[in-house]
Design a protein around this motif. Structure first.
Motif, PDB file in Angstrom:
ATOM      1  N   MET A   7      46.973  60.193  37.241  1.00 21.87           N
ATOM      2  CA  MET A   7      46.318  59.075  37.840  1.00 21.87           C
ATOM      3  C   MET A   7      46.890  57.874  37.953  1.00 21.87           C
ATOM      4  O   MET A   7      47.952  57.604  37.107  1.00 21.87           O
ATOM      5  CB  MET A   7      44.969  59.028  37.057  1.00 21.87           C
ATOM      6  CG  MET A   7      45.091  58.461  35.838  1.00 21.87           C
ATOM      7  SD  MET A   7      45.424  56.617  35.512  1.00 21.87           S
ATOM      8  CE  MET A   7      43.742  56.108  35.796  1.00 21.87           C
ATOM      9  N   ALA A   9      39.321  56.574  31.756  1.00 21.23           N
ATOM     10  CA  ALA A   9      40.695  56.380  32.355  1.00 21.23           C
ATOM     11  C   ALA A   9      41.435  55.125  31.660  1.00 21.23           C
ATOM     12  O   ALA A   9      42.311  54.229  32.354  1.00 21.23           O
ATOM     13  CB  ALA A   9      40.420  55.630  33.904  1.00 21.23           C
ATOM     14  N   HIS A  62      45.470  42.972  43.351  1.00 17.25           N
ATOM     15  CA  HIS A  62      44.580  41.675  43.227  1.00 17.25           C
ATOM     16  C   HIS A  62      45.512  40.692  43.207  1.00 17.25           C
ATOM     17  O   HIS A  62      44.981  39.337  43.432  1.00 17.25           O
ATOM     18  CB  HIS A  62      43.884  41.669  41.905  1.00 17.25           C
ATOM     19  CG  HIS A  62      42.845  42.719  41.914  1.00 17.25           C
ATOM     20  ND1 HIS A  62      41.530  42.473  42.563  1.00 17.25           N
ATOM     21  CD2 HIS A  62      42.731  43.808  41.511  1.00 17.25           C
ATOM     22  CE1 HIS A  62      40.659  43.526  42.458  1.00 17.25           C
ATOM     23  NE2 HIS A  62      41.417  44.681  42.063  1.00 17.25           N
ATOM     24  N   GLY A  71      43.337  54.527  43.106  1.00 18.53           N
ATOM     25  CA  GLY A  71      42.513  53.371  43.624  1.00 18.53           C
ATOM     26  C   GLY A  71      41.837  52.709  43.065  1.00 18.53           C
ATOM     27  O   GLY A  71      41.606  52.436  41.609  1.00 18.53           O
ATOM     28  N   SER A  72      41.553  51.431  43.803  1.00 18.49           N
ATOM     29  CA  SER A  72      40.811  50.109  43.274  1.00 18.49           C
ATOM     30  C   SER A  72      39.939  49.902  44.521  1.00 18.49           C
ATOM     31  O   SER A  72      40.071  50.450  45.482  1.00 18.49           O
ATOM     32  CB  SER A  72      41.763  49.180  43.150  1.00 18.49           C
ATOM     33  OG  SER A  72      42.710  48.732  44.370  1.00 18.49           O
ATOM     34  N   THR A  73      39.220  48.786  44.516  1.00 20.34           N
ATOM     35  CA  THR A  73      38.382  48.564  45.665  1.00 20.34           C
ATOM     36  C   THR A  73      39.336  48.025  46.777  1.00 20.34           C
ATOM     37  O   THR A  73      39.263  48.600  47.925  1.00 20.34           O
ATOM     38  CB  THR A  73      37.194  47.292  45.331  1.00 20.34           C
ATOM     39  OG1 THR A  73      36.500  47.913  44.416  1.00 20.34           O
ATOM     40  CG2 THR A  73      36.544  46.637  46.419  1.00 20.34           C
ATOM     41  N   PRO A  74      40.401  47.079  46.594  1.00 14.83           N
ATOM     42  CA  PRO A  74      41.070  46.764  47.632  1.00 14.83           C
ATOM     43  C   PRO A  74      42.112  48.067  48.335  1.00 14.83           C
ATOM     44  O   PRO A  74      42.260  48.009  49.581  1.00 14.83           O
ATOM     45  CB  PRO A  74      42.055  45.737  47.140  1.00 14.83           C
ATOM     46  CG  PRO A  74      41.217  45.180  45.780  1.00 14.83           C
ATOM     47  CD  PRO A  74      40.692  46.412  45.386  1.00 14.83           C
ATOM     48  N   LYS A 103      32.716  50.341  35.201  1.00 19.11           N
ATOM     49  CA  LYS A 103      33.171  49.354  34.384  1.00 19.11           C
ATOM     50  C   LYS A 103      32.574  48.018  35.077  1.00 19.11           C
ATOM     51  O   LYS A 103      32.176  46.942  34.751  1.00 19.11           O
ATOM     52  CB  LYS A 103      34.237  48.955  33.966  1.00 19.11           C
ATOM     53  CG  LYS A 103      35.327  48.376  34.723  1.00 19.11           C
ATOM     54  CD  LYS A 103      36.561  48.430  34.166  1.00 19.11           C
ATOM     55  CE  LYS A 103      38.047  47.845  34.907  1.00 19.11           C
ATOM     56  NZ  LYS A 103      37.867  46.501  35.169  1.00 19.11           N
ATOM     57  N   HIS A 122      34.771  53.836  39.436  1.00 16.30           N
ATOM     58  CA  HIS A 122      34.662  52.913  38.158  1.00 16.30           C
ATOM     59  C   HIS A 122      33.596  52.316  37.883  1.00 16.30           C
ATOM     60  O   HIS A 122      33.073  51.573  38.658  1.00 16.30           O
ATOM     61  CB  HIS A 122      35.958  52.319  38.269  1.00 16.30           C
ATOM     62  CG  HIS A 122      36.441  52.059  36.756  1.00 16.30           C
ATOM     63  ND1 HIS A 122      35.459  51.696  35.674  1.00 16.30           N
ATOM     64  CD2 HIS A 122      37.754  52.222  36.173  1.00 16.30           C
ATOM     65  CE1 HIS A 122      36.317  51.808  34.457  1.00 16.30           C
ATOM     66  NE2 HIS A 122      37.661  51.864  34.895  1.00 16.30           N
ATOM     67  N   HIS A 176      46.302  53.313  38.768  1.00 14.35           N
ATOM     68  CA  HIS A 176      45.789  52.227  39.278  1.00 14.35           C
ATOM     69  C   HIS A 176      46.678  51.136  39.652  1.00 14.35           C
ATOM     70  O   HIS A 176      47.114  50.230  38.912  1.00 14.35           O
ATOM     71  CB  HIS A 176      44.626  51.715  38.028  1.00 14.35           C
ATOM     72  CG  HIS A 176      43.942  50.376  38.646  1.00 14.35           C
ATOM     73  ND1 HIS A 176      43.134  50.432  39.692  1.00 14.35           N
ATOM     74  CD2 HIS A 176      43.956  49.293  37.842  1.00 14.35           C
ATOM     75  CE1 HIS A 176      42.597  49.225  39.550  1.00 14.35           C
ATOM     76  NE2 HIS A 176      43.078  48.430  38.545  1.00 14.35           N
ATOM     77  N   ARG A 195      38.956  55.876  43.037  1.00 14.53           N
ATOM     78  CA  ARG A 195      38.239  55.465  41.856  1.00 14.53           C
ATOM     79  C   ARG A 195      37.944  53.888  42.213  1.00 14.53           C
ATOM     80  O   ARG A 195      38.235  53.084  41.174  1.00 14.53           O
ATOM     81  CB  ARG A 195      39.061  55.571  40.572  1.00 14.53           C
ATOM     82  CG  ARG A 195      39.176  57.027  40.131  1.00 14.53           C
ATOM     83  CD  ARG A 195      39.959  56.949  38.672  1.00 14.53           C
ATOM     84  NE  ARG A 195      40.587  55.782  38.582  1.00 14.53           N
ATOM     85  CZ  ARG A 195      41.962  55.652  38.979  1.00 14.53           C
ATOM     86  NH1 ARG A 195      42.630  56.782  39.521  1.00 14.53           N
ATOM     87  NH2 ARG A 195      42.542  54.400  38.838  1.00 14.53           N
ATOM     88  N   PRO A 196      37.389  53.517  43.244  1.00 18.23           N
ATOM     89  CA  PRO A 196      37.107  52.087  43.477  1.00 18.23           C
ATOM     90  C   PRO A 196      35.850  51.422  42.385  1.00 18.23           C
ATOM     91  O   PRO A 196      35.121  52.850  42.039  1.00 18.23           O
ATOM     92  CB  PRO A 196      36.644  51.927  44.977  1.00 18.23           C
ATOM     93  CG  PRO A 196      36.296  53.143  45.217  1.00 18.23           C
ATOM     94  CD  PRO A 196      37.033  54.401  44.414  1.00 18.23           C
ATOM     95  N   GLY A 197      35.900  50.521  42.043  1.00 15.29           N
ATOM     96  CA  GLY A 197      34.677  50.257  41.185  1.00 15.29           C
ATOM     97  C   GLY A 197      33.868  48.896  41.750  1.00 15.29           C
ATOM     98  O   GLY A 197      32.656  49.156  41.999  1.00 15.29           O
ATOM     99  N   ASN A 198      34.509  47.965  42.049  1.00 13.21           N
ATOM    100  CA  ASN A 198      33.817  46.537  42.129  1.00 13.21           C
ATOM    101  C   ASN A 198      33.150  46.672  43.748  1.00 13.21           C
ATOM    102  O   ASN A 198      32.485  45.909  43.991  1.00 13.21           O
ATOM    103  CB  ASN A 198      34.820  45.377  42.303  1.00 13.21           C
ATOM    104  CG  ASN A 198      34.133  44.171  41.856  1.00 13.21           C
ATOM    105  OD1 ASN A 198      33.368  43.986  41.291  1.00 13.21           O
ATOM    106  ND2 ASN A 198      34.721  43.163  42.597  1.00 13.21           N
TER     107      ASN A 198
HETATM  108  C1  LIG Z   1      41.643  52.583  35.786  1.00 11.87           C
HETATM  109  C2  LIG Z   1      41.021  51.711  36.749  1.00 11.87           C
HETATM  110  N1  LIG Z   1      40.510  52.619  37.992  1.00 11.87           N
HETATM  111  C3  LIG Z   1      39.978  51.807  38.845  1.00 11.87           C
HETATM  112  C4  LIG Z   1      39.373  50.692  38.875  1.00 11.87           C
HETATM  113  C5  LIG Z   1      38.532  49.952  40.027  1.00 11.87           C
HETATM  114  O1  LIG Z   1      39.245  48.939  40.462  1.00 11.87           O
HETATM  115  P1  LIG Z   1      38.387  47.759  41.233  1.00 11.87           P
HETATM  116  O2  LIG Z   1      37.761  47.072  40.194  1.00 11.87           O
HETATM  117  O3  LIG Z   1      39.334  47.007  42.028  1.00 11.87           O
HETATM  118  O4  LIG Z   1      37.410  48.418  42.264  1.00 11.87           O
HETATM  119  C6  LIG Z   1      39.861  49.811  37.744  1.00 11.87           C
HETATM  120  C7  LIG Z   1      39.605  48.279  37.541  1.00 11.87           C
HETATM  121  O5  LIG Z   1      40.336  47.651  36.780  1.00 11.87           O
HETATM  122  C8  LIG Z   1      40.717  50.558  36.712  1.00 11.87           C
HETATM  123  O6  LIG Z   1      41.326  49.951  35.715  1.00 11.87           O
END
Ligand SMILES: Cc1ncc(COP(=O)(O)O)c(C=O)c1O
Length: 369
Positions: free
Chosen positions: A170, A85, A177, A216-219, A44, A42, A172, A234-237
Motif C-alpha cells: 500500500m 493503514a 496536496h 490513493g487519496s481523494t485527489p 478518518k 479512509h 498514500h 482509499r480516498p477519504g475526504n
Molecule cells: C494512508 C492514507 N490513505 C488514504 C488517505 C485518504 O486521503 P484523502 O484524505 O486525500 O482522501 C489518507 C489521508 O491522509 C491516508 O493517510
C-alpha cells in the motif's frame, strides 16, 4: 445570508448536505466499479460509523482507518472489514488490534523489521494469522520504504512469519496536496499507481504475489486507480470535499458537502464582524500548501467579498466591506479549508436534507490512540 430555516440550529456546528454527500459517494463508487478496483474509503475524514455504513452499502469492500480508536468505534458501529493503514507500535496496541480481529476482518501495514517482528510475536502468542501489507513511500516522505530499497526483503520477512499473511502493498501519495494544479495532481496519481503496479509485478516474479495493491487519496484515486495492476483505492475526504480539493482543481465548490454554520455575535466596526466559530471549530488549517486560491480560514458561502481573516479559539474575525449589512444574530455558512479537521473537532454534524434541517449525526470515532 444563510436561510432563516436554519435559525433553530444551535451554532457553531458543521452542516452536512445529504444530497452532495450521496452524490460524492456514488460518484467514487461508480468510478471504482468501472475501473474494476475495490473501494476501501479512509474514514478518518468523517469518523461517523453511520456514514461508513452508507459507503459500504454503496459498494465499498471495507474501510480504512489510521487509529485504533477509529477502528473500535467503526467495528462497534457494525463495520466488518477494517484496514489499519498506519504502522502500529507497542504491545498494548498490537494486543488491542488482535482483539479486534475476533470481531472483524483486520489488516494492517508494517514498514520495518521491528514492526513486522512485533506483529508476528503477538499474533503468534494468540495463535492467529494477521494480514499485513507492506507500506511503500511513493513520494510523501512519511512512512513506508522505497520500492528498490528494502521492499523485497521486508515482503519476504512478512511472508516468512508463520503468524502473518503477506497481503500486498500500500501507499498514500499525500504529497499531491502540495501540487500546483490538476495536471501535477494527475501526474502524481499516475506515478503512484504505476510505481505500485511495477513493484507488485516484481514481487510476484520473486514468488511474493500481492493480492492487494492499495493506493490513493481523494485527489489521486481516479488516476492511480486506472493503472493496470492496482487493485484498491482509499480516498477519504471525497465524501465531503473542501477548499483544499477546490484549490487543487479536483472538486468544485458545489461538491463541498460540509459548511460551518456560525452566528454573528458582534459587529464592533463597519469593517469587522465576529462570529462564534473560532479555531476550535474551523481549525487553523490554511488550506493546501500548493497555493490556496482562497484567503483566510475558509470561505463565506455566497459572500465572496468577506474574508475569514483571523481566528481566536472561540471567535472568527471577519473582514467586511464597510457597506455590508451584516448584523449581530445573522447566520453565515463557511466552507472550510479542511473538512476532515472541522468534523473531527465537532461532536455532531447537522445533516441538511432538501435544504431543511434533518438529523444530527454523532462523530463518534474520535480519539487519538
Ligand atoms: C494512508 C492514507 N490513505 C488514504 C488517505 C485518504 O486521503 P484523502 O484524505 O486525500 O482522501 C489518507 C489521508 O491522509 C491516508 O493517510
Amino acid at each position: 445570508m444563510t436561510k432563516k430555516k436554519f435559525a433553530a440550529i444551535d451554532t457553531p456546528v458543521p452542516l452536512l448536505r445529504e444530497a452532495i454527500l450521496v452524490r460524492n459517494i456514488t460518484d467514487m463508487a461508480g468510478f471504482a466499479g468501472e475501473a474494476g478496483v475495490d473501494l476501501r474509503p479512509h474514514v478518518k475524514a468523517h469518523k461517523i460509523p453511520r456514514l461508513a455504513r452508507i459507503q459500504v452499502n454503496q459498494g465499498a469492500v471495507g474501510i480504512t482507518v489510521s487509529k485504533l480508536d477509529e477502528a473500535e468505534a467503526m467495528i462497534d458501529g457494525g463495520l466488518k472489514d477494517v484496514f489499519v493503514a498506519s504502522p502500529i507500535s507497542g504491545p498494548q496496541k498490537i494486543k488491542r488490534l488482535l482483539r479486534f480481529a475476533e470481531k472483524a476482518e483486520i489488516s494492517v501495514v508494517a514498514d520495518s523489521p521491528e514492526g513486522i517482528g512485533a506483529l508476528a510475536r503477538e499474533a503468534g502468542k494468540k495463535g492467529t494469522k494477521l494480514k499485513v501489507l507492506l507500506e511503500i513511500d511513493s513520494g510523501n516522505n512519511l512512512c513506508g520504504v522505497l520500492p528498490d530499497e528494502g521492499a523485497l526483503e521486508l515482503a519476504r520477512q512478512i511472508q516468512g512469519k508463520g503468524s502473518l499473511e503477506f497481503s500486498g502493498i500500500m501507499t498514500h501519495a499525500g504529497h499531491c496536496h502540495d501540487a500546483r494544479g490538476p495536471e501535477k495532481v494527475q501526474a502524481i496519481g499516475r506515478q503512484e499507481g504505476q510505481m505500485m503496479a511495477d513493484l507488485a509485478a516484481n514481487l510476484k516474479k520473486e514468488g511474493l504475489p500481492c493480492p492487494r495493491v492499495s493506493v490513493g487519496s481523494t485527489p489521486t484515486a481516479k488516476m492511480a486507480g486506472m493503472v493496470k495492476g492496482v487493485t484498491e483505492i482509499r480516498p477519504g475526504n471525497y465524501v465531503f470535499n473542501d477548499l483544499g480539493e477546490v484549490s487543487l482543481g479536483v472538486a468544485m465548490e458545489e461538491d463541498c458537502a460540509v459548511t460551518v454554520l456560525t452566528r454573528v455575535v458582534s459587529r464592533p466596526t463597519k469593517e469587522r464582524c465576529i462570529v462564534d466559530a473560532g479555531s476550535k471549530t474551523l481549525s487553523l488549517d490554511r488550506g493546501v500548501k500548493g497555493g490556496t486560491i482562497f484567503a483566510g480560514y475558509g470561505k463565506v458561502k455566497g459572500n465572496a467579498e468577506i474574508v475569514v481573516s483571523r481566528l481566536a479559539e472561540e471567535h472568527g474575525i471577519l473582514t467586511l466591506p464597510p457597506e455590508s449589512e451584516i448584523k449581530v444574530g445573522d447566520l453565515l455558512e463557511i466552507i472550510p479549508n479542511h473538512a476532515g479537521l472541522v468534523v473531527n473537532l465537532a461532536s455532531t454534524v447537522h445533516v441538511i436534507r432538501n435544504e431543511e434541517p434533518w438529523e444530527e449525526w454523532k462523530v463518534s470515532a474520535v480519539g487519538s490512540k
